[in-house]
Write an enzyme that holds these catalytic residues in place. Structure first.
Site, PDB file in Angstrom:
ATOM      1  CG  ASP A 235      73.503 -18.899  51.171  1.00 35.25           C
ATOM      2  OD1 ASP A 235      73.371 -20.550  50.790  1.00 35.25           O
ATOM      3  OD2 ASP A 235      73.525 -18.553  52.220  1.00 35.25           O
ATOM      4  CG  HIS A 240      65.744 -18.557  51.416  1.00 39.71           C
ATOM      5  ND1 HIS A 240      65.101 -20.068  51.544  1.00 39.71           N
ATOM      6  CD2 HIS A 240      66.736 -19.318  52.626  1.00 39.71           C
ATOM      7  CE1 HIS A 240      66.180 -21.193  51.365  1.00 39.71           C
ATOM      8  NE2 HIS A 240      67.508 -20.261  51.795  1.00 39.71           N
TER       9      HIS A 240
END
Ligand code: NAP
Length: 484
Positions: A235, A240
């Protein structure tokens, strides 16, 4: 300093998934803010699409409510809201069905910039791409925007890339990673490549280590069963944090051009070494008061999915050999904060005695949230007549202060959508980048799955599991405190 708003070309933007959470919380309020700022030219259209049957008026009422809920009250101006709502239209479409496509075709004008935002589950990306193409709605200049998660491993990411590539060129595909839209993240490139100061010391000779932290205070309640199939590695780290690491570690691109920048990021990902099991710590938060623990939130009492991960990564190239990159991210931690900290080495020789104050390392901290900004910790002389005493002080630059009002309101989504309309892919992940990131991530996940490892429990509201502290202590280093 006042930031400039440069209007984009007139566009027709179709948002698939327009009745969903992301569209209502981020995309549509963000577009309203850009319209208010004067960035959206007259005559542009925003067309919502989802299976829900409703007319344009009903859709406008939904968006009006979303603006009320998600835009700061000071930005809600009746005439601007009215003008914005007038740009909206709606078509009921099932991504897997046949209805609605002819109607959509009549609404998308070939003489405007055409963009199609896939704010739907990735399982629908292929259906949407196929229909947009085969029905002649998306021409060769049209852009498609796809949301994360882009796959859950290398195999599924490759399959998604293939599905999109069957109908669109890579130059038309915008894979969103909203971290890349943050002011600070782009500023990182400006600071590194528009100043002479940092680049000469931006390497293993001068940088002791880098810490990247993305800490959240919330748990996964409400979307526990979804999160349980993902976990912190998939995730947050694969996308990111990997992108942040790339921007820190990459070589200067020959030009600030989308492919030149993305080529350099790709080289970093490919230079990442496999991570040894002892360099990974995974955790799961425990219950606190009436807040459930991860195992209750995930709805699987035996779940082995991590809500926290810390790991030590190495970029094996000339610039970074022997400079570790410590990454950590987790939920239900002490504070909500995202930052990158670059810790420099000691000067080779100190001319000061201990009595003159303890030496502390120079640290460049790049804050992504809250209060986007940068801060350089430096040693100076303590002011006053007390003789030579060294103290560490921060040279602080908050972008909100430096740039005035506009700085703290331009949300990452807004900026990225405007980049799509401009046709600038610099801040979007290329297909090969995503695949390379999964190629690094897969063996790490497969490793702990094969070993049957359970994440360590940690108390909510802390910095995570104790072993994460040890990950750095054993290298004679420590994590920065997690605080806002
Ligand atoms: P959501 O609230 O479940 O919304 C899904 C949307 O897709 C709804 O508008 C739904 O509307 C539409 N939809 C579902 N099946 C459809 C079909 N067969 N044909 C056409 N439309 C269909 O999901 P979300 O949270 O907005 O997330 C959307 C995407 O963004 C997902 O890929 C998610 O992973 C990603 N994402 C979301 C967030 C976030 O904060 N929410 C953050 C990052 C990424 P109908 O039921 O009316 O068809």
């Amino acid at each position: 300093m006042v930031s400039r708003v440069i209007p984009v070309d007139r566009f027709d933007l179709v948002i698939f998934g327009a009745t969903g959470d992301l569209a209502n919380r981020k995309i549509l309020p963000g577009l309203y803010r850009r319209a208010l700022a004067g960035q959206i030219p007259d005559g542009s259209k925003i067309i919502g699409a989802a299976r829900t049957e409703m007319g344009a008026e009903e859709f406008r009422a939904q968006v009006k409510a979303a603006i009320r809920e998600h835009v700061e009250p000071a930005k809600i101006e009746a005439s601007a809201v009215k003008d914005f709502l007038a740009m909206l239209d709606y078509v009921a479409i099932d991504a897997k069905g046949d209805g609605g496509w002819d109607e959509l075709k009549t609404k998308v004008r070939p003489d405007a910039v055409n963009a199609f935002y896939f704010s739907v589950a990735p399982a629908l990306f292929g259906d949407l791409a196929e229909r947009l193409h085969s029905r002649g709605i998306a021409g060769p200049d049209a852009r498609i925007v796809v949301e994360k998660p882009f796959g859950r491993d290398l195999k599924s990411a490759k399959a998604l890339n293939r599905e999109l590539a069957a109908h669109f060129d890579e130059a038309q595909i915008y894979r969103i990673d909203h971290y890349l839209g943050k002011e600070t993240v782009q500023n990182l490139m400006a600071v590194r490549f528009a100043n002479i100061l940092f680049e000469p010391v931006w390497n293993a000779q001068f940088v002791d280590h880098v810490q990247i932290t993305v800490a959240e205070t919330v748990g996964v309640g409400g979307r526990g069963s979804y999160y349980d199939k993902s976990g912190a590695m998939r995730d947050m780290v694969q996308n990111h944090m990997m992108q942040l690491l790339c921007l820190i570690a990459m070589e200067p691109p020959y030009h600030f051009d989308p492919d030149a920048v993305r080529d350099e990021k790709l080289k970093v990902i490919r230079a990442l070494q496999p991570v040894a099991p002892q360099d990974i710590v995974r955790g799961q938060y425990l219950a606190r008061g009436d807040e459930a623990g991860y195992l209750e939130d995930s709805e699987d009492p035996n779940s082995k999915t991590e809500s926290y991960i810390a790991l030590k990564a190495h970029v094996a190239n000339w610039r970074w050999t022997n400079t570790p990159f410590y990454l950590r991210t987790g939920k239900r931690l002490r504070a909500r904060t995202s930052e990158i900290a670059i810790t420099f080495k000691e000067p080779p020789h100190s001319i000061f005695d201990e009595a003159e104050g303890e030496w502390r390392e120079n640290v460049l901290v790049i804050r992504l949230q809250p209060n986007e900004g940068m801060n350089l910790k430096m040693m100076i002389k303590e002011p006053g007549p007390g003789g030579m005493r060294l103290v560490q002080v921060p040279l602080d630059m908050s972008f909100a202060e430096a740039l005035g009002e506009e700085a703290d309101i331009t949300d990452a989504y807004e900026r990225l959508i405007m980049d799509v309309i401009r046709g600038n892919q610099t801040l979007f992940m290329r297909g090969d980048e995503v695949e390379a990131a999964w190629a690094w991530t897969d063996p790490i996940i497969e490793g702990w799955e094969a070993r049957g490892e359970r994440p360590q429990p940690y108390d909510s509201g802390t910095s995570g599991p104790d072993d994460a502290l040890m990950l750095m202590h054993r290298d004679g280093r420590r994590w920065r405190e997690i605080r806002e």
